[in-house]
Design an enzyme around this catalytic site. Structure first.
Site, PDB file in Angstrom:
ATOM      1  CG  ASP A  10      -1.861   1.200   1.260  1.00  0.00           C
ATOM      2  OD1 ASP A  10      -2.403   1.554   0.202  1.00  0.00           O
ATOM      3  OD2 ASP A  10      -2.028   1.801   2.339  1.00  0.00           O
ATOM      4  CB  SER A  11       0.207   4.781  -0.692  1.00  0.00           C
ATOM      5  OG  SER A  11      -0.943   4.985   0.111  1.00  0.00           O
ATOM      6  CB  CYS A  73      -3.202   0.750  -2.667  1.00  0.00           C
ATOM      7  SG  CYS A  73      -3.117   2.500  -3.137  1.00  0.00           S
ATOM      8  CD  GLU A 152       0.168   6.818   5.960  1.00  0.00           C
ATOM      9  OE1 GLU A 152       1.295   6.765   6.485  1.00  0.00           O
ATOM     10  OE2 GLU A 152      -0.420   5.804   5.505  1.00  0.00           O
ATOM     11  CB  CYS A 186      -8.924   4.911   0.288  1.00  0.00           C
ATOM     12  SG  CYS A 186      -7.250   5.172   0.947  1.00  0.00           S
ATOM     13  CG  HIS A 188      -4.818   5.183   4.247  1.00  0.00           C
ATOM     14  ND1 HIS A 188      -4.326   4.658   3.078  1.00  0.00           N
ATOM     15  CD2 HIS A 188      -3.732   5.582   4.977  1.00  0.00           C
ATOM     16  CE1 HIS A 188      -3.003   4.743   3.084  1.00  0.00           C
ATOM     17  NE2 HIS A 188      -2.624   5.295   4.228  1.00  0.00           N
TER      18      HIS A 188
END
Length: 271
Positions: A10-11, A73, A152, A186, A188
């Site tokens: 993933d990012s 992702c 993040e 997403c 996240h």
């Protein structure tokens, strides 16, 4: 059986939603996880850049001889074409199709919302996939570019006023629509599940791409006779492209386990 690890990338931190679900249902499987924390977010990049990053991420995982690759992702899943991964010698999945299949199955009125990064929403991939299953579906998409930075930076605790206001700003427009299902497009975003569910209450079913993708992986490995068998499961390994400390702090809270010694920094540019 196939006792090689599963590769997940993933990012940044979002892909841990897939890791957590995989460990819940496939506890003996080893996972090699890469979070591209030095280049997060992918969602505001061009399609060409996203595809270049993806190719590097996949090459990194392939260096560990993984048996399957999971692009955990939403941005990658929406912007990387099948022809670009068809040469892989191991099975591959993104998070888009498992999430879409679930949304189409549970939606009663066919009005489905999608939230994602700017690149994901701009691609139109979720809408195309939904209408491929339910041609009569109405799809309403909104990008939420600040969600990934919030996650993040560890701003996921209930009561965080900045996060509350940001979620309200992005999701309030959905309240004038008749959606009964919302895809968190997403990985996240499920870390903000409580904030998001506060907006919709019990009136909208939230689709967690991490959970749906983990079950897809389980079904694939089971039907292909590729599950781990043995008495000596190996520990997960985590790799990041930026500082280890920031990743560990939030990851440990989410996974509810100590990651000391399991996280390493690598130079993704070498791949």
């Amino acid at each position: 059986m196939d006792n090689r690890p599963i590769g997940v990338f993933d990012s940044g931190l979002g892909g841990l939603t897939v890791v957590k679900e995989l460990k819940n249902i496939l506890p003996d499987e080893q996972i090699i996880y890469f979070g591209d924390t030095g280049r997060v977010p992918y969602g505001n990049r061009s399609r060409e850049t996203i595809r270049r990053y993806t190719a590097q991420d996949i090459r990194l995982l392939q260096s560990f001889d993984v048996k399957m690759i999971v692009a955990a992702c939403g941005t990658v899943s929406a912007n990387v074409l099948e022809k670009e991964i068809e040469g892989l010698k191991v099975p591959y999945t993104g998070v888009l199709l498992p999430a879409v299949q679930s949304a189409c199955a549970v939606s009663t009125n066919g009005v489905i919302g999608v939230i994602g990064t700017t690149a994901t929403v701009r691609s139109g991939a979720y809408g195309k996939a939904i209408r491929g299953i339910r041609p009569d579906a109405k799809v309403i998409g909104h990008d939420c570019p600040l969600f990934v930075p919030l996650v993040e930076n560890g701003m996921v605790e209930r009561g965080n006023r900045i996060t509350e206001l940001t979620v309200q700003m992005y999701l309030t427009p959905f309240l004038t629509e008749d959606i009964d299902t919302l895809i968190m497009g997403c990985t996240h975003y499920p870390l903000l599940y409580g904030f998001i569910s506060d907006i919709f209450g019990n009136h909208v079913t939230l689709i967690d791409p991490g959970k749906e993708t983990a079950h897809y992986v389980q079904n694939y490995l089971t039907s292909s006779n590729m599950l781990f068998e043995g008495d000596d499961p190996q520990p997960n390994r985590y790799f990041v492209s930026d500082t280890v400390d920031g990743f560990c702090e939030t990851a440990e809270k989410f996974l509810q386990r100590d990651l000391n010694g399991q996280v390493e920094r690598i130079m993704i540019e070498d791949y």
